[in-house]
Structures are given as structure tokens and as C-alpha cells.
Design an enzyme around this catalytic site. Structure first.
Site, mmCIF file in Angstrom:
data_model
loop_
_atom_site.group_PDB
_atom_site.id
_atom_site.type_symbol
_atom_site.label_atom_id
_atom_site.label_comp_id
_atom_site.label_asym_id
_atom_site.label_seq_id
_atom_site.Cartn_x
_atom_site.Cartn_y
_atom_site.Cartn_z
ATOM 1 N N GLU A 290 -9.679 -27.722 -17.914
ATOM 2 C CA GLU A 290 -11.132 -27.531 -17.941
ATOM 3 C C GLU A 290 -11.700 -27.880 -19.318
ATOM 4 O O GLU A 290 -12.812 -28.387 -19.429
ATOM 5 C CB GLU A 290 -11.489 -26.085 -17.536
ATOM 6 C CG GLU A 290 -11.328 -25.902 -16.031
ATOM 7 C CD GLU A 290 -10.897 -24.516 -15.606
ATOM 8 O OE1 GLU A 290 -11.033 -23.563 -16.383
ATOM 9 O OE2 GLU A 290 -10.390 -24.394 -14.463
ATOM 10 N N LYS B 178 -10.458 -17.192 -17.946
ATOM 11 C CA LYS B 178 -11.546 -18.188 -18.038
ATOM 12 C C LYS B 178 -12.848 -17.510 -18.482
ATOM 13 O O LYS B 178 -12.786 -16.580 -19.279
ATOM 14 C CB LYS B 178 -11.691 -18.935 -16.705
ATOM 15 C CG LYS B 178 -10.327 -19.480 -16.224
ATOM 16 C CD LYS B 178 -10.427 -20.465 -15.109
ATOM 17 C CE LYS B 178 -9.026 -20.948 -14.744
ATOM 18 N NZ LYS B 178 -9.022 -22.012 -13.767
ATOM 19 N N GLY C 269 -7.608 -17.380 -10.886
ATOM 20 C CA GLY C 269 -8.294 -16.471 -9.963
ATOM 21 C C GLY C 269 -7.549 -15.176 -9.674
ATOM 22 O O GLY C 269 -8.127 -14.077 -9.727
ATOM 23 N N GLU D 22 -0.033 -27.782 -14.881
ATOM 24 C CA GLU D 22 -1.121 -27.422 -13.983
ATOM 25 C C GLU D 22 -1.747 -28.685 -13.385
ATOM 26 O O GLU D 22 -2.602 -29.321 -14.021
ATOM 27 C CB GLU D 22 -2.203 -26.652 -14.749
ATOM 28 C CG GLU D 22 -1.714 -25.344 -15.337
ATOM 29 C CD GLU D 22 -2.866 -24.354 -15.508
ATOM 30 O OE1 GLU D 22 -2.744 -23.235 -15.005
ATOM 31 O OE2 GLU D 22 -3.876 -24.712 -16.108
ATOM 32 N N SER E 67 -3.667 -22.255 -8.392
ATOM 33 C CA SER E 67 -3.720 -21.482 -7.142
ATOM 34 C C SER E 67 -2.438 -20.700 -6.872
ATOM 35 O O SER E 67 -2.034 -20.559 -5.711
ATOM 36 C CB SER E 67 -4.079 -22.385 -5.967
ATOM 37 O OG SER E 67 -5.355 -22.989 -6.174
ATOM 38 N N HIS F 251 -6.218 -26.726 -21.865
ATOM 39 C CA HIS F 251 -6.435 -26.483 -20.434
ATOM 40 C C HIS F 251 -7.262 -27.631 -19.843
ATOM 41 O O HIS F 251 -8.144 -28.179 -20.518
ATOM 42 C CB HIS F 251 -7.162 -25.147 -20.233
ATOM 43 C CG HIS F 251 -7.204 -24.741 -18.801
ATOM 44 N ND1 HIS F 251 -8.145 -25.240 -17.935
ATOM 45 C CD2 HIS F 251 -6.394 -23.942 -18.070
ATOM 46 C CE1 HIS F 251 -7.916 -24.732 -16.728
ATOM 47 N NE2 HIS F 251 -6.860 -23.949 -16.782
ATOM 48 N N ASN G 221 -5.104 -16.283 -17.110
ATOM 49 C CA ASN G 221 -6.189 -16.996 -17.774
ATOM 50 C C ASN G 221 -7.490 -16.548 -17.119
ATOM 51 O O ASN G 221 -7.795 -16.959 -16.005
ATOM 52 C CB ASN G 221 -5.961 -18.514 -17.586
ATOM 53 C CG ASN G 221 -7.126 -19.332 -18.101
ATOM 54 O OD1 ASN G 221 -8.011 -18.819 -18.793
ATOM 55 N ND2 ASN G 221 -7.135 -20.616 -17.757
ATOM 56 N N GLY H 230 -7.942 -23.731 -8.952
ATOM 57 C CA GLY H 230 -9.132 -23.118 -8.373
ATOM 58 C C GLY H 230 -9.537 -23.700 -7.036
ATOM 59 O O GLY H 230 -10.622 -23.421 -6.537
HETATM 60 P P1 PGA Z 1 -6.185 -20.879 -10.596
HETATM 61 O O1 PGA Z 1 -6.275 -21.347 -12.134
HETATM 62 O O2 PGA Z 1 -4.988 -19.954 -10.513
HETATM 63 O O3 PGA Z 1 -7.485 -20.179 -10.320
HETATM 64 O O4 PGA Z 1 -5.984 -22.107 -9.784
HETATM 65 C C1 PGA Z 1 -5.147 -21.610 -12.899
HETATM 66 C C2 PGA Z 1 -5.548 -22.077 -14.275
HETATM 67 O O5 PGA Z 1 -6.490 -22.867 -14.374
HETATM 68 O O6 PGA Z 1 -4.951 -21.691 -15.307
#
Ligand code: PGA
Length: 249
Positions: A95, A11, A233, A165, A211, A93, A9, A171
Site C-alpha cells: 500500500e 493499517k 483485516g 504478500e 487474507s 508494504h 498490521n 484485503g
Molecule cells: P489482509 O492484509 O490480511 O487484510 O489481506 C494483509 C496486509 O496487507 O498486511
């Protein structure tokens, strides 16, 4: 046997030219034993698609509206994504839920529409830190799963991937322990069995996200109810993403 899926992803990262370069690097990942998906921003899709042509990498988007077309400024339709080369779309998601007013109702509408058009949906669920501390993780996950999957048939479930998640792990560098992640992924599988049947539950791919990195992916992916990862990330660095793909048997 259910599929292991590692999805990146991206983002709101990478311009079209940067996306083309990253996708071309990722297309070099050979001998993946699992399904690999990249989900760049909308304007990058055509460029990423071109860069992964001839590889086994699949393309996905990060959202999709429930209407086919019309006066919905800033939104995008399933038909548009399909024509841009998408096979997958991430929906719900955290976010989107946190910053853009996405609710279980809109997540459900988007999911139903995407499936009807033939997209595969990576449906995201997860509890916040406060919800975990308050001991209501299972309650929150059960509510999301039931409402987000409303009206979706057992047949349609063949095209649904669930991404667990935990919001507090996204993140933040705070990864759920393999036991915490396994517990909730197993709980989700139980819910799917209740809502559908044992066969659908057995066949549904359930990813962990939050993460996930080269140094923690192997132990997470080794858990019986974790069938892949949704990577933020670490999906922006080819070497890290390749290491996670390699762990995804
Ligand atoms: P992250 O994000 O690996 O940066 O924690 C995962 C996601 O939000 O899909």
C-alpha cells in the site's frame, strides 16, 4: 531454528482509545508458541505499548524514514519509534508502494536506517495480479529482494523478516493457495541463499500475508517455507488474531 512470527498490521484503523482496548484484549492471548507483534498507527503506539506491558506481545510501526530528524513533514524516525516502544517496523508494504510512491530505492534506504538504529524490519514484497498473470512473479520478487536488501550485511539479516504478500491477495479475500505461497516463499529463501549463504537463508523468517484468516492459516503455516503471517483485516478482531497465533507453532 528460525522464529515463527505472527504480526498484525492494523493499517489506518483504530483511534488511540480503540487501540488501547484492542491491544489490552490481545495481551490476554496466553501461551503463544510464536512471536506475536502488533503494528498500530503511529499515534496509537504509546497507548498500545501501555496496554501490552507485562505480556509477551511486541510492538511495531508501519513505516520509518531514513533520516534521524529534519524537514520531512509527515514522516517519522527510527529513534521516535524506539522511544515509543517499538521493536519492529514494517517497511515497503504494497500500500505504501502503490499509493505513496514508495520505490525499491526508498524501501532500501528506510530498511538500512531502521536496522542501523536497532529496529527489526518486516520487509514486504509481492507481485501484482497483472505481474502474476504475465508470468513474471519471480522476476518481480527477485528485483525487490535484491534492491531492497542492497547493502544489508549477513549479520543484519538476523533482524530482517521478509513478508511475501501478493498484492492481489491483500484485503481482497483472495488468498494464495498454500502451494502458490510456498512456491514464492521457497523462491525467496533461495534468493537469500544466493545473496548471503545457506545459514542466513535457513535462519530468515519468511511470512505470508494476504487474507490470512482462522480458516486458512493452519494449512499456510504448515508449509515448510512459511514461518508466520502478516495479518491485516483479521488482526483487528481479537478472536481471529488469537486463532492465527494459536496456529503459529
Ligand atoms: P489482509 O492484509 O490480511 O487484510 O489481506 C494483509 C496486509 O496487507 O498486511
Amino acid at each position: 531454528m528460525r522464529k515463527t512470527i505472527i504480526a498484525g498490521n492494523w493499517k489506518m484503523n483504530k483511534t488511540p482509545s480503540e487501540a488501547a482496548a484492542l491491544a489490552a484484549e490481545i495481551a490476554q492471548i496466553k501461551d503463544a508458541a510464536c512471536e506475536v507483534v502488533i503494528c498500530p498507527p503511529f499515534v496509537d503506539l504509546f497507548f498500545a505499548k501501555k496496554a501490552i506491558e507485562g505480556s509477551n506481545i511486541k510492538l511495531g510501526a508501519q513505516n520509518c524514514h531514513w533520516e534521524t530528524s529534519g524537514a520531512f513533514t509527515g514522516e517519522i524516525s527510527a529513534d521516535m519509534l524506539i522511544e515509543a516502544g517499538c521493536e519492529y517496523v514494517i517497511i515497503g508494504h504494497s500500500e505504501r508502494r502503490q499509493y505513496f510512491g514508495e520505490t525499491d530505492e526508498t524501501v532500501n534506504k528506510r530498511t538500512v536506517a531502521a536496522l542501523a538504529k536497532g529496529l527489526k524490519v518486516i520487509l514486504c514484497v509481492g507481485e501484482t495480479r497483472d505481474e502474476r498473470v504475465d508470468g513474471i512473479t519471480e522476476e518481480v520478487i527477485a528485483r525487490q529482494i535484491k534492491l531492497d536488501l542492497k547493502g544489508i550485511s549477513a549479520e543484519d539479516m538476523a533482524n530482517v523478516v521478509i513478508a511475501y504478500e501478493p498484492v492481489w491477495a491483500i484485503g481482497t479475500g483472495l488468498v494464495a493457495t498454500k502451494e502458490q505461497a510456498e512456491e514464492v516463499c521457497g523462491f525467496i529463501r533461495g534468493l537469500i541463499k544466493e545473496l548471503y549463504n545457506a545459514e542466513v537463508a535457513e535462519e530468515t523468517t519468511i511470512q505470508y500475508g494476504g487474507s490470512m484468516k482462522p480458516d486458512n492459516c493452519a494449512e499456510l503455516l504448515a508449509m515448510p517455507n512459511i514461518d508466520g503471517g502478516l495479518i491485516g483485516g483479521a488482526a483487528l478482531k481479537t478472536a481471529d488474531f488469537a486463532a492465527i497465533v494459536a496456529a503459529g507453532k
